[in-house]
Design a protein around this motif. Structure first.
Motif, short mmCIF file in Angstrom:
data_model
loop_
_atom_site.label_atom_id
_atom_site.label_comp_id
_atom_site.label_asym_id
_atom_site.label_seq_id
_atom_site.Cartn_x
_atom_site.Cartn_y
_atom_site.Cartn_z
N PRO A 180 -99.39 0.47 90.62
CA PRO A 180 -98.50 0.59 89.46
C PRO A 180 -98.52 -0.63 88.55
N TYR A 181 -98.78 -1.80 89.12
CA TYR A 181 -98.82 -3.02 88.31
C TYR A 181 -100.04 -3.02 87.40
N VAL A 182 -101.17 -2.56 87.93
CA VAL A 182 -102.39 -2.49 87.12
C VAL A 182 -102.27 -1.37 86.08
N LEU A 183 -101.72 -0.23 86.47
CA LEU A 183 -101.51 0.86 85.51
C LEU A 183 -100.66 0.39 84.34
N SER A 184 -99.59 -0.33 84.64
CA SER A 184 -98.70 -0.81 83.58
C SER A 184 -99.43 -1.79 82.66
N ILE A 224 -95.36 3.14 101.59
CA ILE A 224 -96.19 2.04 101.09
C ILE A 224 -95.26 0.95 100.56
N PRO A 225 -95.45 -0.30 100.95
CA PRO A 225 -94.59 -1.38 100.43
C PRO A 225 -94.68 -1.48 98.91
N HIS A 226 -93.58 -1.95 98.31
CA HIS A 226 -93.55 -2.07 96.85
C HIS A 226 -94.20 -3.37 96.37
N SER A 227 -94.24 -4.38 97.22
CA SER A 227 -94.74 -5.68 96.78
C SER A 227 -95.72 -6.26 97.80
N LEU A 228 -96.56 -7.17 97.32
CA LEU A 228 -97.49 -7.87 98.21
C LEU A 228 -96.75 -8.79 99.17
N ALA A 229 -95.60 -9.31 98.75
CA ALA A 229 -94.83 -10.19 99.63
C ALA A 229 -94.45 -9.49 100.93
N GLU A 230 -94.28 -8.18 100.87
CA GLU A 230 -93.88 -7.41 102.05
C GLU A 230 -94.99 -7.34 103.09
N ARG A 269 -96.74 -10.51 89.60
CA ARG A 269 -95.79 -9.39 89.53
C ARG A 269 -95.88 -8.52 90.79
N ALA A 270 -97.10 -8.33 91.27
CA ALA A 270 -97.27 -7.54 92.48
C ALA A 270 -96.71 -8.27 93.70
N VAL A 271 -96.78 -9.59 93.70
CA VAL A 271 -96.21 -10.37 94.81
C VAL A 271 -94.69 -10.19 94.85
N THR A 272 -94.06 -10.29 93.70
CA THR A 272 -92.59 -10.26 93.66
C THR A 272 -92.02 -8.85 93.51
N GLY A 273 -92.86 -7.88 93.16
CA GLY A 273 -92.35 -6.53 92.93
C GLY A 273 -91.73 -6.34 91.58
N ASP A 274 -92.13 -7.17 90.61
CA ASP A 274 -91.56 -7.12 89.26
C ASP A 274 -92.37 -6.17 88.40
N LEU A 275 -91.97 -4.91 88.43
CA LEU A 275 -92.70 -3.88 87.66
C LEU A 275 -92.06 -3.71 86.28
#
Length: 275
Positions: A180-184, A224-230, A269-275
């Protein structure tokens, strides 16, 4: 298997053949039998290796399989988490192939049907691993994705490759989290294609927002986790990841030519889940 086959007929080490079209002789005959439904490697001219903390590929038509056997009964033992992650990898292949700006109408047609199959059958395969029809359709969608991405991949893979090498994380899971981060980030360049795709696969809101909502719902449904931090990935190697992403061959297929700074921003953004 592909690497071993060409190593038997070519001198040197596999590192000598990293790149495009460097294999001198066709390898030993190969029969490839997938046991997951994600990479579609049985149908590609790619063999991926981790060399010096980098995912690198041998890309050559001489490594195509002589025979590929796609048997759904060989995938029923996949646990739900692996089924989900590999299925999302197949989705990323079809989706990035569709969005890649090159001209290849046949690959685009294959990609949109692959995405339709994944929408219908991935949740079923995860919920009921013994469902042979769902397992078959997942294998078909995986092979379709690998066929379609001869048109190109993009920023999901450009980021997933260095992250997989640096953090030893599952490739399909990385693509699923990054999606979703890349799509955005690509929205301005892909809205028209995503709208057509959304209508074809039957979304109630056939536009970019509706498609992104479906991706988020699907990820949640598949745990599926929402963020890479997870999954234990933090920001400390952001600069290195961004540089490696820019240099990854998949970056050339992205609809927008992201700079290192832009890759860094997507990664954070993917690390923190900031979409």
């Amino acid at each position: 298997t592909k690497g071993a086959a060409i190593a038997m007929t070519n001198r040197g080490t596999i590192e000598d053949y990293i790149g495009i079209g460097l294999v001198k002789k066709r390898g030993l005959p190969t029969i490839l039998v997938p046991t997951t439904s994600g990479t579609g490697s049985e149908a590609t001219k790619y063999a991926i290796f981790t060399v010096k903390n980098m995912k690198q590929g041998v890309i050559d038509p001489k490594i195509y399989a002589d025979i590929a056997i796609v048997d759904p009964s060989l995938t029923v033992s996949m646990p739900p988490k692996i089924t989900a992650a590999t299925g999302m990898d197949a989705l990323s292949h079809n989706l990035e192939a569709l969005c890649s700006p090159g001209y290849h109408p046949m690959a685009e047609g294959i990609a949109i049907e692959g995405i339709r199959l994944l929408r219908e059958f991935l949740p079923v395969a995860v919920k009921d691993g013994g469902n042979l029809d769902a397992r078959l359709q997942m294998l078909v969608a995986s092979t379709m994705g690998a066929t379609a991405f001869q048109k190109g991949l993009g920023a999901m893979h450009a980021l997933a490759h260095p992250l997989g090498a640096l953090y030893d994380a599952h490739h399909g899971l990385l693509n699923a989290i990054l999606m979703p981060y890349v799509l955005s980030a690509n929205q301005s360049a892909i809205e028209a294609r995503i709208s057509r795709l959304s209508a074809y696969i039957g979304l109630t809101e056939p536009d970019f927002a509706g498609f992104l909502s479906w991706i988020l719902e699907l990820r949640s449904q598949l745990a599926i986790p929402h963020s890479l931090a997870e999954i234990g990935i933090d920001h400390h190697m952001a600069d290195r990841v961004a540089t490696m992403a820019c240099e990854d061959p998949s970056a050339g297929g992205n609809p927008i030519a992201f700079s290192s700074a832009q890759y860094r921003q997507i990664f954070l953004r993917a690390v923190t889940g900031d979409l």
